[in-house]
Design an enzyme around this catalytic site. Structure first.
Site, PDB file in Angstrom:
ATOM      1  N   LEU A   1      -8.608  -5.999   8.058  1.00  0.00           N
ATOM      2  CA  LEU A   1      -8.970  -5.047   7.001  1.00  0.00           C
ATOM      3  C   LEU A   1      -7.744  -4.608   6.220  1.00  0.00           C
ATOM      4  O   LEU A   1      -7.827  -4.241   5.043  1.00  0.00           O
ATOM      5  CB  LEU A   1      -9.629  -3.807   7.620  1.00  0.00           C
ATOM      6  CG  LEU A   1     -10.945  -4.041   8.355  1.00  0.00           C
ATOM      7  CD1 LEU A   1     -11.334  -2.796   9.159  1.00  0.00           C
ATOM      8  CD2 LEU A   1     -12.047  -4.383   7.359  1.00  0.00           C
ATOM      9  N   GLY A   2      -6.615  -4.594   6.894  1.00  0.00           N
ATOM     10  CA  GLY A   2      -5.402  -4.152   6.226  1.00  0.00           C
ATOM     11  C   GLY A   2      -4.207  -4.483   7.097  1.00  0.00           C
ATOM     12  O   GLY A   2      -4.353  -4.748   8.291  1.00  0.00           O
ATOM     13  N   THR A   3      -3.052  -4.492   6.469  1.00  0.00           N
ATOM     14  CA  THR A   3      -1.848  -4.760   7.252  1.00  0.00           C
ATOM     15  C   THR A   3      -0.885  -3.597   7.063  1.00  0.00           C
ATOM     16  O   THR A   3      -0.931  -2.901   6.055  1.00  0.00           O
ATOM     17  CB  THR A   3      -1.151  -6.061   6.792  1.00  0.00           C
ATOM     18  OG1 THR A   3      -0.896  -5.963   5.403  1.00  0.00           O
ATOM     19  CG2 THR A   3      -2.006  -7.272   7.088  1.00  0.00           C
ATOM     20  N   GLY A   4      -0.048  -3.430   8.065  1.00  0.00           N
ATOM     21  CA  GLY A   4       0.939  -2.353   7.980  1.00  0.00           C
ATOM     22  C   GLY A   4       2.273  -2.875   8.470  1.00  0.00           C
ATOM     23  O   GLY A   4       2.452  -4.081   8.661  1.00  0.00           O
TER      24      GLY A   4
ATOM     25  N   LYS B   1      -1.607   9.992   0.296  1.00  0.00           N
ATOM     26  CA  LYS B   1      -1.630   9.087  -0.864  1.00  0.00           C
ATOM     27  C   LYS B   1      -2.979   8.376  -0.835  1.00  0.00           C
ATOM     28  O   LYS B   1      -3.632   8.306   0.223  1.00  0.00           O
ATOM     29  CB  LYS B   1      -0.488   8.074  -0.792  1.00  0.00           C
ATOM     30  CG  LYS B   1      -0.498   7.236   0.468  1.00  0.00           C
ATOM     31  CD  LYS B   1       0.686   6.319   0.537  1.00  0.00           C
ATOM     32  CE  LYS B   1       0.692   5.567   1.861  1.00  0.00           C
ATOM     33  NZ  LYS B   1       1.802   4.676   2.031  1.00  0.00           N
TER      34      LYS B   1
ATOM     35  N   ASP C   1       1.990  11.975   4.817  1.00  0.00           N
ATOM     36  CA  ASP C   1       1.840  10.669   4.145  1.00  0.00           C
ATOM     37  C   ASP C   1       0.599  10.635   3.256  1.00  0.00           C
ATOM     38  O   ASP C   1      -0.110   9.627   3.208  1.00  0.00           O
ATOM     39  CB  ASP C   1       1.787   9.550   5.193  1.00  0.00           C
ATOM     40  CG  ASP C   1       2.249   8.217   4.617  1.00  0.00           C
ATOM     41  OD1 ASP C   1       2.793   8.193   3.486  1.00  0.00           O
ATOM     42  OD2 ASP C   1       2.054   7.181   5.289  1.00  0.00           O
TER      43      ASP C   1
ATOM     44  N   ASN D   1      -4.118   5.949   1.956  1.00  0.00           N
ATOM     45  CA  ASN D   1      -4.452   6.427   3.300  1.00  0.00           C
ATOM     46  C   ASN D   1      -5.750   7.222   3.330  1.00  0.00           C
ATOM     47  O   ASN D   1      -6.089   7.838   4.335  1.00  0.00           O
ATOM     48  CB  ASN D   1      -3.311   7.288   3.861  1.00  0.00           C
ATOM     49  CG  ASN D   1      -2.132   6.423   4.285  1.00  0.00           C
ATOM     50  OD1 ASN D   1      -2.288   5.224   4.503  1.00  0.00           O
ATOM     51  ND2 ASN D   1      -0.961   7.017   4.392  1.00  0.00           N
TER      52      ASN D   1
ATOM     53  N   PHE E   1       3.747  -2.624  11.309  1.00  0.00           N
ATOM     54  CA  PHE E   1       3.916  -3.091  12.695  1.00  0.00           C
ATOM     55  C   PHE E   1       2.800  -3.982  13.183  1.00  0.00           C
ATOM     56  O   PHE E   1       2.768  -4.381  14.335  1.00  0.00           O
ATOM     57  CB  PHE E   1       3.995  -1.890  13.641  1.00  0.00           C
ATOM     58  CG  PHE E   1       4.929  -0.863  13.162  1.00  0.00           C
ATOM     59  CD1 PHE E   1       6.291  -1.130  13.129  1.00  0.00           C
ATOM     60  CD2 PHE E   1       4.466   0.344  12.695  1.00  0.00           C
ATOM     61  CE1 PHE E   1       7.164  -0.191  12.645  1.00  0.00           C
ATOM     62  CE2 PHE E   1       5.345   1.288  12.215  1.00  0.00           C
ATOM     63  CZ  PHE E   1       6.703   1.026  12.180  1.00  0.00           C
ATOM     64  N   GLY E   2       1.850  -4.248  12.337  1.00  0.00           N
ATOM     65  CA  GLY E   2       0.739  -5.063  12.783  1.00  0.00           C
ATOM     66  C   GLY E   2      -0.361  -5.026  11.749  1.00  0.00           C
ATOM     67  O   GLY E   2      -0.102  -4.967  10.550  1.00  0.00           O
ATOM     68  N   ARG E   3      -1.589  -5.043  12.237  1.00  0.00           N
ATOM     69  CA  ARG E   3      -2.701  -5.072  11.294  1.00  0.00           C
ATOM     70  C   ARG E   3      -3.897  -4.307  11.834  1.00  0.00           C
ATOM     71  O   ARG E   3      -3.940  -3.958  13.018  1.00  0.00           O
ATOM     72  CB  ARG E   3      -3.083  -6.509  10.998  1.00  0.00           C
ATOM     73  CG  ARG E   3      -3.439  -7.334  12.210  1.00  0.00           C
ATOM     74  CD  ARG E   3      -3.680  -8.802  11.844  1.00  0.00           C
ATOM     75  NE  ARG E   3      -2.518  -9.436  11.245  1.00  0.00           N
ATOM     76  CZ  ARG E   3      -2.553 -10.168  10.117  1.00  0.00           C
ATOM     77  NH1 ARG E   3      -3.694 -10.358   9.493  1.00  0.00           N
ATOM     78  NH2 ARG E   3      -1.465 -10.725   9.646  1.00  0.00           N
TER      79      ARG E   3
ATOM     80  N   ASP F   1      -4.161   6.724   9.163  1.00  0.00           N
ATOM     81  CA  ASP F   1      -2.711   6.539   9.248  1.00  0.00           C
ATOM     82  C   ASP F   1      -1.958   7.843   9.514  1.00  0.00           C
ATOM     83  O   ASP F   1      -1.395   8.454   8.607  1.00  0.00           O
ATOM     84  CB  ASP F   1      -2.170   5.856   7.975  1.00  0.00           C
ATOM     85  CG  ASP F   1      -0.758   5.324   8.236  1.00  0.00           C
ATOM     86  OD1 ASP F   1      -0.221   5.593   9.323  1.00  0.00           O
ATOM     87  OD2 ASP F   1      -0.209   4.664   7.340  1.00  0.00           O
TER      88      ASP F   1
ATOM     89  N   THR G   1       5.939   8.301   1.334  1.00  0.00           N
ATOM     90  CA  THR G   1       5.956   7.239   0.342  1.00  0.00           C
ATOM     91  C   THR G   1       6.656   7.782  -0.899  1.00  0.00           C
ATOM     92  O   THR G   1       6.348   8.897  -1.331  1.00  0.00           O
ATOM     93  CB  THR G   1       4.506   6.802   0.060  1.00  0.00           C
ATOM     94  OG1 THR G   1       4.002   6.238   1.271  1.00  0.00           O
ATOM     95  CG2 THR G   1       4.452   5.783  -1.041  1.00  0.00           C
TER      96      THR G   1
HETATM   97  N1  LIG Z   1     -10.439   3.223  10.311  1.00  0.00           N
HETATM   98  C1  LIG Z   1     -10.284   2.265   9.395  1.00  0.00           C
HETATM   99  N2  LIG Z   1     -11.358   1.673   8.840  1.00  0.00           N
HETATM  100  C2  LIG Z   1     -11.206   0.709   7.912  1.00  0.00           C
HETATM  101  N3  LIG Z   1     -10.013   0.278   7.462  1.00  0.00           N
HETATM  102  C3  LIG Z   1      -8.916   0.821   7.972  1.00  0.00           C
HETATM  103  C4  LIG Z   1      -8.985   1.847   8.958  1.00  0.00           C
HETATM  104  N4  LIG Z   1      -7.728   2.218   9.258  1.00  0.00           N
HETATM  105  C5  LIG Z   1      -6.924   1.472   8.494  1.00  0.00           C
HETATM  106  N5  LIG Z   1      -7.622   0.624   7.723  1.00  0.00           N
HETATM  107  C6  LIG Z   1      -7.087  -0.330   6.736  1.00  0.00           C
HETATM  108  O1  LIG Z   1      -5.852  -0.837   7.211  1.00  0.00           O
HETATM  109  C7  LIG Z   1      -4.795  -0.458   6.330  1.00  0.00           C
HETATM  110  C8  LIG Z   1      -3.548  -0.213   7.127  1.00  0.00           C
HETATM  111  O2  LIG Z   1      -3.791   0.863   8.005  1.00  0.00           O
HETATM  112  P1  LIG Z   1      -2.646   1.904   8.335  1.00  0.00           P
HETATM  113  O3  LIG Z   1      -2.139   2.498   7.063  1.00  0.00           O
HETATM  114  O4  LIG Z   1      -3.147   2.840   9.363  1.00  0.00           O
HETATM  115  O5  LIG Z   1      -1.576   0.928   8.947  1.00  0.00           O
HETATM  116  P2  LIG Z   1      -0.029   1.102   8.989  1.00  0.00           P
HETATM  117  O6  LIG Z   1       0.488   0.055   9.896  1.00  0.00           O
HETATM  118  O7  LIG Z   1       0.287   2.496   9.363  1.00  0.00           O
HETATM  119  O8  LIG Z   1       0.387   0.854   7.499  1.00  0.00           O
HETATM  120  P3  LIG Z   1       1.768   1.238   6.806  1.00  0.00           P
HETATM  121  O9  LIG Z   1       2.852   0.712   7.651  1.00  0.00           O
HETATM  122  O10 LIG Z   1       1.708   0.573   5.469  1.00  0.00           O
HETATM  123  O11 LIG Z   1       1.771   2.736   6.730  1.00  0.00           O
HETATM  124  C9  LIG Z   1      -5.342   0.757   5.585  1.00  0.00           C
HETATM  125  O12 LIG Z   1      -4.722   0.934   4.339  1.00  0.00           O
HETATM  126  C10 LIG Z   1      -6.804   0.396   5.426  1.00  0.00           C
HETATM  127  O13 LIG Z   1      -6.989  -0.490   4.367  1.00  0.00           O
END
Ligand SMILES: Nc1ncnc2c1ncn2[C@@H]1O[C@H](COP(=O)(O)OP(=O)(O)OP(=O)(O)O)[C@@H](O)[C@H]1O
Length: 483
Positions: free
Chosen positions: A178-181, A297, A295, A300, A183-185, A313, A331
């Site tokens: 669904l998304g990447t961050g 924005k 954070d 999030n 440290f992982g996804r 997040d 950010t």
């Molecule tokens: N509960 C959820 N339901 C659906 N999608 C989610 C959920 N949590 C996170 N995501 C998706 O995953 C993405 C990354 O999540 P998150 O921001 O928590 O990860 P992160 O590793 O902390 O990212 P970053 O390092 O960029 O801050 C979000 O922007 C969103 O698109």
């Protein structure tokens, strides 16, 4: 994760200030549905059915008792899910994607309705200003609102409520990303037990350690395991394998508010007000529980199936007392001046970010931006803001009070705390109790097949490595004992 593109600027989320990025979760739902109370189902079901109560016109009703949130209201629980599917199917027959747009996809429609609403706003603001609320009425409203908010502020999961090891990799089928961050996804997953869909955030332990984010990660797990608020994602459980940490959360099916904002270019005032109101209640709740979010924005802020916000997040969230934060995190576009100046900072930084958020929703771009991070920081410190002429006077007044470089003048950080924001004339037509109890007509219902694992509102990612579940040679288990 998506990257914001602003006119003549880049605010790449990945270009965050050095020294932060974190997240992680823990705990598993043996059956989240079991945790739902009948009150919650009623609450959700009334939200689903689209209450006739209109947040924009109603006053301040008395029904504090109806703010039934003694337990988190999981959007993924079975009861509401069945109802939601039915209601969504009905909606689909009538209108599939268009029902999500009315004044959003057509910018000219959005602008003209916005102009009308702005003109009304300005007239009200000019003609009545603060006099519309005479002192006594204002005091009464304030005290009722405080009572209402106090009910929610006290709802916190017990400290001994453990999310640890409630689930394991074997409990879920891993689906798309669904998304990447950093440290992982985050994966869409389906429970093998109740067949419900969840989002699991996976963090690579080594990356967390290498980037010195252990404390942030542990804070994120702890804070998410304690909070319970209608506009904050629920953490059901956490677990770990040899190399990764896993956080099981509700799946917010509607996607990022960021995507909606980019699609619409900017929001009409009423829409911005609605999302701002939900964020304010969540920040108020966190702050009263001594948590600073740090954070805020649109990336999030996710939308649930009903169109309400869920803050995700908590990677930078921190438990605080007063001025005890020093870490440079957040950010860039949303950083408060005191953070940039490396001064100790507190919850007031979140209210600064709220000002940026409101500006960005109304304008479609943030008030401070530059390709060059140093220039961006200079702009923030200098603090001169150019408000587009189409902003209403009331909105400008509120943003002026939030975007105060001196925290001793910043709304949210004064004697009356968040009440200065909640009672501000820009929110005069908001019925806060209905916002809190989700008994409102949302401006946008995501066009999804609810409860079906529909990820159409998220960007498509190559699934990526999912060789999770290896328990041989566990790494850093002493550091991440709580997962
Ligand atoms: N509960 C959820 N339901 C659906 N999608 C989610 C959920 N949590 C996170 N995501 C998706 O995953 C993405 C990354 O999540 P998150 O921001 O928590 O990860 P992160 O590793 O902390 O990212 P970053 O390092 O960029 O801050 C979000 O922007 C969103 O698109």
């Amino acid at each position: 994760m998506q990257t914001a593109t602003y006119p003549a600027s880049s605010s790449d989320q990945d270009s965050k200030v050095d020294g932060y990025m974190d997240r992680q979760p823990e705990d598993k739902p043996d059956s989240p549905a079991q945790n739902q109370t009948s009150d919650e189902s009623q609450d959700q079901s009334s939200a689903e059915k689209g209450s006739s109560n209109n947040v924009w016109t109603s006053g301040i009703p008395a029904a504090l008792e109806e703010a039934t949130m003694t337990q988190p209201a999981p959007s993924t629980s079975e009861g509401p899910q069945v109802e939601t599917m039915q209601s969504m199917q009905q909606k689909e027959v009538a209108t599939p994607e268009q029902q999500a747009s009315s004044n959003f996809t057509d910018k000219s429609v959005a602008s003209s309705s916005d102009a009308a609403s702005r003109s009304t706003e300005n007239n009200q603001y000019k003609n009545t200003g603060k006099s519309i609320d005479n002192v006594r009425d204002r005091q009464m409203r304030k005290s009722r609102l405080t009572q209402l908010l106090d009910l929610q502020r006290k709802r916190i999961r017990p400290a001994d409520h453990s999310t640890k090891g409630r689930y394991g990799i074997q409990d879920f089928g891993f689906l798309q990303t669904l998304g990447t961050g950093s440290f992982g996804r985050v994966h869409l997953v389906q429970s093998k037990h109740n067949r419900l869909f969840y989002a699991i955030k996976v963090l690579e332990k080594r990356k967390v350690v290498d980037m010195k984010q252990v404390e942030h990660t542990c804070d994120e797990r702890y804070i998410l395991s304690r909070v319970q608020h209608p506009f904050i994602t629920i953490l059901w459980g956490t677990f770990q394998d040899a190399k990764n940490l896993f956080m099981v959360m509700d799946f917010a099916e509607g996607g990022e508010l960021f995507s909606l904002l980019r699609k619409c270019h900017r929001f009409p005032e009423k829409v911005a007000k609605f999302y701002a109101a939900e964020v304010i209640l969540a920040l108020d709740y966190l702050h009263h529980n001594q948590i600073v979010y740090r954070d805020l924005k649109p990336e999030n802020l996710l939308l649930d199936r009903f169109g309400h916000l869920k803050i995700v997040d908590f990677g930078f969230a921190k438990r605080v007392s007063t001025n005890n934060c020093f870490t440079l995190c957040g950010t860039p576009d949303y950083l408060a001046p005191e953070i940039i100046s490396l001064k100790p900072y507190n919850k007031a930084a979140d209210w600064w970010s709220l000002g940026i958020f409101i500006f960005e929703m109304l304008a479609g771009y943030p008030p401070f931006y530059s390709e060059n991070p140093m220039k961006l920081y200079e702009n923030i410190l200098e603090g001169s803001i150019s408000y587009p002429q189409y902003f209403s006077q009331a909105s400008i007044d509120l943003m002026d009070h939030l975007l105060q470089r001196d925290i001793t003048n910043r709304y949210g950080n004064l004697k009356d705390g968040s009440m200065d924001i909640i009672m501000h004339p820009w929110f005069r037509d908001i019925s806060w109790d209905k916002i809190l109890t989700r008994k409102v007509e949302v401006p946008y219902v995501p066009p999804i097949r609810a409860g079906m694992g529909d990820s159409s509102q998220f960007e498509a990612y190559a699934t990526g490595p999912t060789n999770y579940g290896n328990d041989e040679n566990p790494e850093f288990s002493d550091i991440f004992q709580d997962f």
